[in-house]
Design an enzyme around this catalytic site. Structure first.
Site, mmCIF file in Angstrom:
data_model
loop_
_atom_site.group_PDB
_atom_site.id
_atom_site.type_symbol
_atom_site.label_atom_id
_atom_site.label_comp_id
_atom_site.label_asym_id
_atom_site.label_seq_id
_atom_site.Cartn_x
_atom_site.Cartn_y
_atom_site.Cartn_z
ATOM 1 N N ASP A 13 0.812 -1.231 0.000
ATOM 2 C CA ASP A 13 0.000 0.000 0.000
ATOM 3 C C ASP A 13 0.841 1.275 0.000
ATOM 4 O O ASP A 13 0.445 2.299 0.556
ATOM 5 C CB ASP A 13 -0.960 0.017 1.208
ATOM 6 C CG ASP A 13 -1.879 -1.185 1.204
ATOM 7 O OD1 ASP A 13 -2.279 -1.616 0.119
ATOM 8 O OD2 ASP A 13 -2.190 -1.687 2.299
ATOM 9 N N LYS A 16 1.822 2.150 -5.078
ATOM 10 C CA LYS A 16 2.345 1.556 -6.321
ATOM 11 C C LYS A 16 1.424 1.837 -7.498
ATOM 12 O O LYS A 16 1.877 2.108 -8.610
ATOM 13 C CB LYS A 16 2.523 0.032 -6.151
ATOM 14 C CG LYS A 16 3.510 -0.348 -5.066
ATOM 15 C CD LYS A 16 3.599 -1.854 -4.880
ATOM 16 C CE LYS A 16 2.351 -2.503 -4.337
ATOM 17 N NZ LYS A 16 2.022 -2.122 -2.951
ATOM 18 N N GLY A 40 -4.586 -4.294 -3.782
ATOM 19 C CA GLY A 40 -5.565 -3.228 -4.015
ATOM 20 C C GLY A 40 -4.785 -2.002 -4.411
ATOM 21 O O GLY A 40 -4.053 -1.427 -3.599
ATOM 22 N N HIS A 41 -4.832 -1.646 -5.689
ATOM 23 C CA HIS A 41 -4.045 -0.528 -6.208
ATOM 24 C C HIS A 41 -4.985 0.584 -6.646
ATOM 25 O O HIS A 41 -5.845 0.376 -7.486
ATOM 26 C CB HIS A 41 -3.174 -0.990 -7.387
ATOM 27 C CG HIS A 41 -2.193 -2.063 -7.016
ATOM 28 N ND1 HIS A 41 -1.484 -2.794 -7.923
ATOM 29 C CD2 HIS A 41 -1.800 -2.516 -5.789
ATOM 30 C CE1 HIS A 41 -0.699 -3.645 -7.286
ATOM 31 N NE2 HIS A 41 -0.881 -3.504 -5.996
ATOM 32 N N GLN A 223 1.887 -6.077 -3.249
ATOM 33 C CA GLN A 223 2.360 -6.213 -1.859
ATOM 34 C C GLN A 223 3.668 -5.433 -1.678
ATOM 35 O O GLN A 223 3.843 -4.415 -2.326
ATOM 36 C CB GLN A 223 2.525 -7.706 -1.484
ATOM 37 C CG GLN A 223 1.208 -8.454 -1.326
ATOM 38 C CD GLN A 223 0.587 -8.910 -2.628
ATOM 39 O OE1 GLN A 223 1.236 -9.542 -3.432
ATOM 40 N NE2 GLN A 223 -0.684 -8.604 -2.852
HETATM 41 P P1 GDP Z 1 -0.764 0.363 -3.539
HETATM 42 O O1 GDP Z 1 -1.375 -0.906 -3.060
HETATM 43 O O2 GDP Z 1 0.710 0.415 -3.287
HETATM 44 O O3 GDP Z 1 -1.107 0.679 -4.970
HETATM 45 O O4 GDP Z 1 -1.389 1.527 -2.644
HETATM 46 P P2 GDP Z 1 -2.959 1.722 -2.287
HETATM 47 O O5 GDP Z 1 -3.646 2.226 -3.488
HETATM 48 O O6 GDP Z 1 -3.484 0.493 -1.619
HETATM 49 O O7 GDP Z 1 -2.842 2.811 -1.148
HETATM 50 C C1 GDP Z 1 -2.261 4.047 -1.385
HETATM 51 C C2 GDP Z 1 -3.316 5.125 -1.107
HETATM 52 O O8 GDP Z 1 -2.676 6.366 -1.013
HETATM 53 C C3 GDP Z 1 -4.340 5.286 -2.227
HETATM 54 O O9 GDP Z 1 -5.558 5.662 -1.671
HETATM 55 C C4 GDP Z 1 -3.762 6.398 -3.082
HETATM 56 O O10 GDP Z 1 -4.760 7.120 -3.791
HETATM 57 C C5 GDP Z 1 -3.139 7.283 -2.016
HETATM 58 N N1 GDP Z 1 -1.948 8.022 -2.422
HETATM 59 C C6 GDP Z 1 -0.937 7.653 -3.248
HETATM 60 N N2 GDP Z 1 0.036 8.591 -3.264
HETATM 61 C C7 GDP Z 1 -0.377 9.581 -2.424
HETATM 62 C C8 GDP Z 1 0.203 10.806 -1.979
HETATM 63 O O11 GDP Z 1 1.304 11.197 -2.352
HETATM 64 N N3 GDP Z 1 -0.514 11.550 -1.076
HETATM 65 C C9 GDP Z 1 -1.729 11.157 -0.610
HETATM 66 N N4 GDP Z 1 -2.352 11.937 0.267
HETATM 67 N N5 GDP Z 1 -2.302 10.006 -1.014
HETATM 68 C C10 GDP Z 1 -1.631 9.227 -1.883
HETATM 69 P P1 IMO Z 2 -1.005 -4.157 -2.224
HETATM 70 O O1 IMO Z 2 -0.547 -4.718 -3.554
HETATM 71 C C1 IMO Z 2 -1.033 -4.647 2.114
HETATM 72 C C2 IMO Z 2 -1.086 -8.770 3.606
HETATM 73 C C3 IMO Z 2 -2.325 -9.217 4.350
HETATM 74 C C4 IMO Z 2 -1.704 -10.201 5.335
HETATM 75 C C5 IMO Z 2 -0.610 -10.851 4.503
HETATM 76 C C6 IMO Z 2 -0.991 -12.205 3.888
HETATM 77 O O2 IMO Z 2 -2.262 -3.395 -2.273
HETATM 78 O O3 IMO Z 2 0.128 -3.440 -1.565
HETATM 79 P P2 IMO Z 2 -2.581 -12.863 1.847
HETATM 80 O O4 IMO Z 2 -4.048 -12.638 1.636
HETATM 81 O O5 IMO Z 2 -1.720 -12.275 0.793
HETATM 82 O O6 IMO Z 2 -2.259 -14.303 2.107
HETATM 83 O O7 IMO Z 2 -2.258 -12.081 3.229
HETATM 84 O O8 IMO Z 2 -0.308 -9.946 3.456
HETATM 85 N N1 IMO Z 2 -1.335 -8.221 2.255
HETATM 86 C C7 IMO Z 2 -1.276 -6.920 1.959
HETATM 87 N N2 IMO Z 2 -1.069 -5.839 2.745
HETATM 88 N N3 IMO Z 2 -1.182 -4.494 0.777
HETATM 89 C C8 IMO Z 2 -1.354 -5.565 -0.026
HETATM 90 O O9 IMO Z 2 -1.349 -5.480 -1.377
HETATM 91 C C9 IMO Z 2 -1.460 -6.850 0.563
HETATM 92 N N4 IMO Z 2 -1.659 -8.091 0.074
HETATM 93 C C10 IMO Z 2 -1.567 -8.923 1.125
HETATM 94 O O10 IMO Z 2 -2.959 -8.143 4.997
HETATM 95 O O11 IMO Z 2 -1.093 -9.493 6.380
HETATM 96 MG MG MG Z 3 -2.914 -1.536 -1.832
#
Ligand code: GDP
Ligand code: IMO
Ligand code: MG
Length: 425
Positions: A13, A16, A40-41, A223
């Site tokens: 998270d 990415k 979840g991206h 991840q």
């Molecule tokens: P990922 O799994 O690495 O793609 O990240 P996620 O999408 O799960 O979580 C990142 C969250 O931070 C999302 O809600 C993005 O919209 C938000 N985000 C990404 N970059 C920034 C930033 O520079 N500032 C803020 N405030 N939010 C950001």
């Molecule tokens: P993105 O790509 C954050 C965590 C789960 C748990 C562990 C194992 O959005 O960064 P799993 O279901 O993969 O067997 O769970 O990994 N986990 C993540 N945490 N971001 C993710 O993906 C994750 N995908 C799995 O919360 O701790």
């Molecule tokens: Mg994510």
């Protein structure tokens, strides 16, 4: 020929999805190489907000080819829902290529995931319960069912029936769960197959041809480094290789194709699920980061645990991924703080560590040693050049860069594609 790998440098998270979307115009292919819909991206541009789980985050650009590589595990029901959502939003998924060697997540994998977590009780991993672990277990045990099995209904039927004979025993006798009907599963999956088959491709061949033709490939990690099966905080990890090496195994290109490795890290750090987390903040500051950063899981809706930026972890991530560049996201979230702490070492049972302790027991006891830097307490979300940042924010980035030993070539100051400072990328 050139490949770039983008990986999470923390526990996932990191943003990415945002960065993949931002740099996609430089590439011809965007490839997911591991994980499944545990990811979840989030991609935001103007009024458009997409939450992607399986499909590469470059999908908004019609000129690229999105690819799901052999290293991924695919829940076909979820994939078709995601494709429908994207097509409905005007982002065609027609060009999507899916490796026939990727493994399928079967309904019993979800049931086994939930049952084993329940069995672990307070020791649970905190998985996303999407069936990821059991699908990779079947792959390693050589009993998995692959995307290409959908091409042969007879073989598919045989594999489902044989697997269920054993799995149903486990579900009923060990976990007190209900059995699955092979006939029903086969009927459901062969229905999904009709829409998936046109996308099946020899991904390794396609990517190697592309490299030969001088095309550019972005490998989008899911991840993060500390969730990697080998290099993460085992057993509190996911079941795939989220580090940069996974890009070659999970797509079928050789390591010499990789020229750049971009690590994504938040300006603080978060974690979802159980496991050690030395810089975790169980106080008002943690709550503030969670609220201002919107730290709620994109996949499961769980609250993310928040903590101070951990420079030891980033140096470790730089090492195991061979990072060439670092991108710091969410710097804007720190604007609320009068001063900011950065973990520069740990103390474990009287011993000082400047690297991640090799023993998990030590890591569980690691007490962070902090350096404190002044905050800037002003809105930076409009900044587009490094020089526009307040001097304290510049110092913070310079501090991070020096500790990581890797240049910070991108800084995100908001969720939108536009809210990014590119310095040297
Ligand atoms: P990922 O799994 O690495 O793609 O990240 P996620 O999408 O799960 O979580 C990142 C969250 O931070 C999302 O809600 C993005 O919209 C938000 N985000 C990404 N970059 C920034 C930033 O520079 N500032 C803020 N405030 N939010 C950001
Ligand atoms: P993105 O790509 C954050 C965590 C789960 C748990 C562990 C194992 O959005 O960064 P799993 O279901 O993969 O067997 O769970 O990994 N986990 C993540 N945490 N971001 C993710 O993906 C994750 N995908 C799995 O919360 O701790
Ligand atoms: Mg994510």
């Amino acid at each position: 020929m050139s490949g770039t790998v983008l990986v999470g440098a923390q526990w996932g998270d990191e943003g990415k999805g945002k960065i993949t979307d931002l740099i996609t115009p430089n590439f011809d292919f965007v490839v997911r190489f591991q994980g499944g819909n545990n990811a979840g991206h989030t991609v935001i541009h103007g009024d458009v907000k997409l939450a992607l789980h399986l499909i590469p985050s470059g999908i908004m650009y019609p000129q690229i080819t999105p690819v799901i590589g052999n290293g991924c595990v695919i829940d076909p029901k979820v994939l078709l829902e995601e494709m429908k959502m994207l097509d409905g939003a005007g982002f065609s998924t027609q060009r999507l290529l899916i490796s026939g060697n990727a493994h399928l997540i079967m309904p019993w994998h979800l049931a086994l995931d939930a049952a084993s977590e329940q069995q672990l009780g307070s020791n649970e991993i905190g998985t996303t319960r999407r069936g990821i672990g059991p699908a990779y277990m079947a792959k390693s045990a050589r009993t998995g069912i692959r995307v290409q099995d959908l091409l042969d209904p007879q073989i598919f039927n045989l594999k489902v029936t044989t697997t269920l004979a054993e799995v149903n025993e486990t579900l009923i006798k060990l976990y007190g769960q209900q059995a699955f009907e092979a006939e029903q599963v086969v009927a459901d999956y062969l229905r999904y197959a009709e829409k998936i088959i046109p996308h099946i491709s020899d991904v390794s061949q396609v990517l190697n041809e592309a490299l030969k033709n001088g095309q550019q490939i972005l490998f989008e990690g899911a991840q993060g480094t500390l969730l990697d099966l080998d290099h993460g905080t085992y057993p509190f990890v996911t079941s795939s290789s989220c580090t940069a090496g996974g890009a070659t195994i999970g797509s079928g290109v050789g390591p010499t194709a990789i020229k750049k490795v971009l690590g994504i890290a938040k300006a603080y750090i978060t974690r979802v699920g159980s496991g050690p987390f030395p810089t975790e903040l169980n106080d008002e500051t943690g709550k503030m980061l969670s609220e201002l950063g919107g730290e709620v899981g994109t996949t499961t809706g769980r609250l993310r645990r928040c903590g101070w930026y951990d420079a030891v972890i980033i140096r470790y991530a730089a090492q195991v991924n061979g990072l060439t560049d670092l991108c710091i996201t969410k710097l804007d979230v720190l604007s609320c703080l009068p001063s900011i702490k950065v973990c520069v070492a740990y103390e474990c049972d009287g011993k000082r560590y400047t690297t991640v302790p090799g023993s998990q027991s030590d890591f569980h006891h690691a007490v962070p040693i902090y350096e404190e830097l002044p905050g800037w307490e002003t809105d930076i979300s409009h900044c587009r050049r490094f020089e526009e940042l307040p001097s304290e924010a510049q110092d913070y980035i310079n501090f991070i860069e020096a500790r990581a030993g890797v240049p910070v070539s991108m800084i995100a100051v908001g969720p939108d594609r536009e809210q990014t400072i590119m310095s040297g990328w």
